[in-house]
Write an enzyme that holds these catalytic residues in place. Structure first.
Site, PDB file in Angstrom:
ATOM      1  N   ASN A 154       0.800  -1.231   0.000  1.00  0.00           N
ATOM      2  CA  ASN A 154       0.000   0.000   0.000  1.00  0.00           C
ATOM      3  C   ASN A 154       0.832   1.281   0.000  1.00  0.00           C
ATOM      4  O   ASN A 154       0.428   2.283  -0.565  1.00  0.00           O
ATOM      5  CB  ASN A 154      -1.006  -0.001   1.147  1.00  0.00           C
ATOM      6  N   GLU A 251       4.829  -4.375  11.948  1.00  0.00           N
ATOM      7  CA  GLU A 251       3.787  -3.358  11.698  1.00  0.00           C
ATOM      8  C   GLU A 251       2.665  -4.051  10.954  1.00  0.00           C
ATOM      9  O   GLU A 251       2.755  -4.269   9.745  1.00  0.00           O
ATOM     10  CB  GLU A 251       4.352  -2.203  10.858  1.00  0.00           C
ATOM     11  N   CYS A 285      -3.393   0.632   6.867  1.00  0.00           N
ATOM     12  CA  CYS A 285      -3.476  -0.231   8.044  1.00  0.00           C
ATOM     13  C   CYS A 285      -4.138   0.435   9.236  1.00  0.00           C
ATOM     14  O   CYS A 285      -4.836  -0.204  10.011  1.00  0.00           O
ATOM     15  CB  CYS A 285      -2.070  -0.679   8.426  1.00  0.00           C
ATOM     16  N   GLU A 460       7.965   2.311  14.623  1.00  0.00           N
ATOM     17  CA  GLU A 460       8.706   2.972  13.561  1.00  0.00           C
ATOM     18  C   GLU A 460       8.641   4.474  13.812  1.00  0.00           C
ATOM     19  O   GLU A 460       7.807   4.967  14.564  1.00  0.00           O
ATOM     20  CB  GLU A 460       8.093   2.614  12.194  1.00  0.00           C
TER      21      GLU A 460
END
Ligand code: NDP
Length: 486
Positions: A154, A251, A285, A460
């Protein structure tokens, strides 16, 4: 100048493009038309071996450089990316189908932000001095070695840079595998890092599907694995990494709540719900796909939402900057999303707008809103990863928080209210890694990003990422003699 979607070769290893036509063919499809725009090959075991060999050799020297020199390379790469933002954005649009309107501001630019931020941080990474009376100790912050990055489809450029920037800043090298669906832009990052002065082998890109990913994760030369992907893949990759006692960052997916109280600004809440469900055709997400609306504001919220969707959606060629809704990334993803919509309708949810496949080539689905959704429905429990919003209603704060948290995921959550005391109370009760008050889905590099529960572990961005790409060596220094019992 625009980039030719067909790269010079499939992989970028040791500072150069590398081909091995023995690997399985990997066609790249433009999601807006279904046409093949490039053809690559998946990595063979030889390509993977060359990538690790190059990464190991580059990492040793790179780690010895002063942080300020490492940082300079990353910041130079950031400047090159910004200078080529349009070409990179167009390539990202061809690879993913996301509207150019979005990729111009959210993909290469986000990669540049990460390289600039961690480039600046590289010179500040230190251990600490620990006084122990007459003796003392100190810590040395060391890189992990060769890190493996695995990306989802994505945000291909952003994901590659969000992993590479902190990894390289800390003195690591990386072998990165993009999603097989979107293999093009990570190659450009490798090209640009090389041009910016990164030593050959510091950042390598190899192509392939899950089997190549597994070969990377299980290679004994990999010290760390950072995956952006689904929870299912995350559990599998985490278990593989555990066998080698490797560091991980995961993630993963989500089913995040967006809670809107009666006193919220309706227009802002609708804007956030649109951004948090339909940007990138919903393939994000952290999207707030469970929109909990308090009873008193439900009618006004739905009226404005549907009015703005009826007049504001511009679906079409993603390379046209006026387009704000592009296709889904693949025919497979479109099929999955349409399946969710169909089952939601059959299961009793009410489709108030959109939800059909658009009558045009490519993998377009009209943004959809469901009401009469209950917590147990599939559409309220599972990640759809498409332009599908579920609206649920609630009576009071306690109920909203309990229901918002009743999910296996915990990536993100948002709250809209004019009562800031309530906003902070609700956020503190959310079981989610990333939260927003009176906005949604903003992820600046300065702010840690990541999830809890099945949405993953590690963070992150921000200084927090440094902890996940370095380790501490402790050194005790005796200043006097050594006592012993005999
Ligand atoms: P996948 O989990 O299918 O894939 C992620 C990456 O892992 C891909 O590169 C994939 O390769 C690779 N992979 C697949 N199987 C294996 C394996 N057995 N061993 C090693 N690597 C493997 O995710 P998608 O690409 O479908 O992306 C969508 C998902 O990503 C969604 O669930 C979404 O929520 C999540 N996501 C999470 C984000 C976050 O930051 N939390 C951000 C963006 C997306 P290949 O694709 O080539 O098969």
């Amino acid at each position: 100048m625009s980039y030719d979607p067909q790269p010079a070769a499939s992989h970028h290893v040791s500072g150069e493009y590398l081909e091995d036509a023995g690997g399985e063919a990997l066609p790249v499809i433009y999601p807006a038309t279904g046409e093949e725009i490039a053809r690559l090959h998946m990595a063979t075991p030889e390509v993977i071996d060359r990538a690790f060999t190059a990464a190991e050799a580059a990492q040793r020297d790179w780690a010895r450089l002063p942080g300020v020199e490492r940082g300079r390379v990353l910041r130079r790469a950031a400047d090159l990316i910004r200078a080529r933002n349009r070409e990179l954005s167009e390539l990202e649009t061809r690879d993913t189908g996301k509207p150019l309107q979005e990729t111009l501001v959210a993909d290469a630019t986000s990669a540049a932000d990460a390289l600039e931020y961690f480039g600046g941080l590289a010179a500040t990474l230190t251990g600490e001095h620990i006084p122990l009376g007459a003796d003392w100790a100190y810590t040395i912050r060391e890189p992990l070695g060769v890190c493996v990055g695995l990306g989802a489809w994505n945000y291909p450029t952003q994901i590659a840079a969000w992993k590479a920037a902190p990894a390289l800043a800390c003195g690591n090298a990386m072998v990165f595998k993009p999603s097989e669906t979107t293999p093009l832009c990570a190659l450009k990052l490798a090209e640009i890092l090389t041009e910016a002065g990164a030593p050959a082998g510091l950042f390598n890109v190899v192509q392939g599907a899950g089997a190549v990913g597994e070969a990377l994760v299980t290679d004994p030369r990999a010290a760390k694995v950072s995956l952006t992907g689904s929870a299912r893949t995350g559990k599998h990759v985490y278990a593989l990494a555990a066998r080698g006692m490797k560091h991980v960052t995961m993630e993963l997916g989500g089913k995040s709540p967006l809670v809107i109280f009666d006193d919220a600004d309706v227009e802002n809440a609708v804007s956030a719900a649109i951004n948090g469900n339909f940007y990138s055709s919903g393939q994000i997400c952290s999207n707030g796909t469970r929109v909990f609306v308090q009873k008193g504001i439900e009618a006004a919220f739905l009226a404005r939402l549907t009015a703005r969707m009826s007049s504001g959606i511009v679906m079409g060629d993603p390379l046209d900057e006026a387009t704000n809704i592009g296709p889904l990334v693949s025919e497979r993803q479109m099929g999955q999303v349409l399946g969710f919509i169909d089952r939601a309708k059959k299961g009793g949810a009410r489709l108030v707008i959109g939800g059909a496949r658009a009558d045009r080539p490519g993998w377009f689905v009209e943004p959809a809103v469901f009401t009469d959704v209950t917590d147990g429905m599939e559409i309220a429990r599972e990640e759809v990863f498409g332009p599908v919003m579920s609206v649920l209603t609630f009576e009071d704060e306690a109920e909203a928080v309990t229901r918002a948290n009743a999910t296996e995921y915990g990536l993100a959550a948002g709250v809209f209210t004019a009562d800031l005391a309530r906003a902070h109370r609700v956020v503190s009760a959310f079981r989610a890694g990333t939260c927003w008050i009176n906005t949604y889905n903003l992820t600046p590099v300065e702010m840690p990003f990541g999830g809890v529960k099945a949405s993953g572990l590690g963070r992150e961005n921000a200084r927090a990422a440094i902890e996940h790409y370095s380790q501490l060596k402790s050194v005790y220094v005796a200043m006097g003699g050594v006592d012993a019992p005999f």
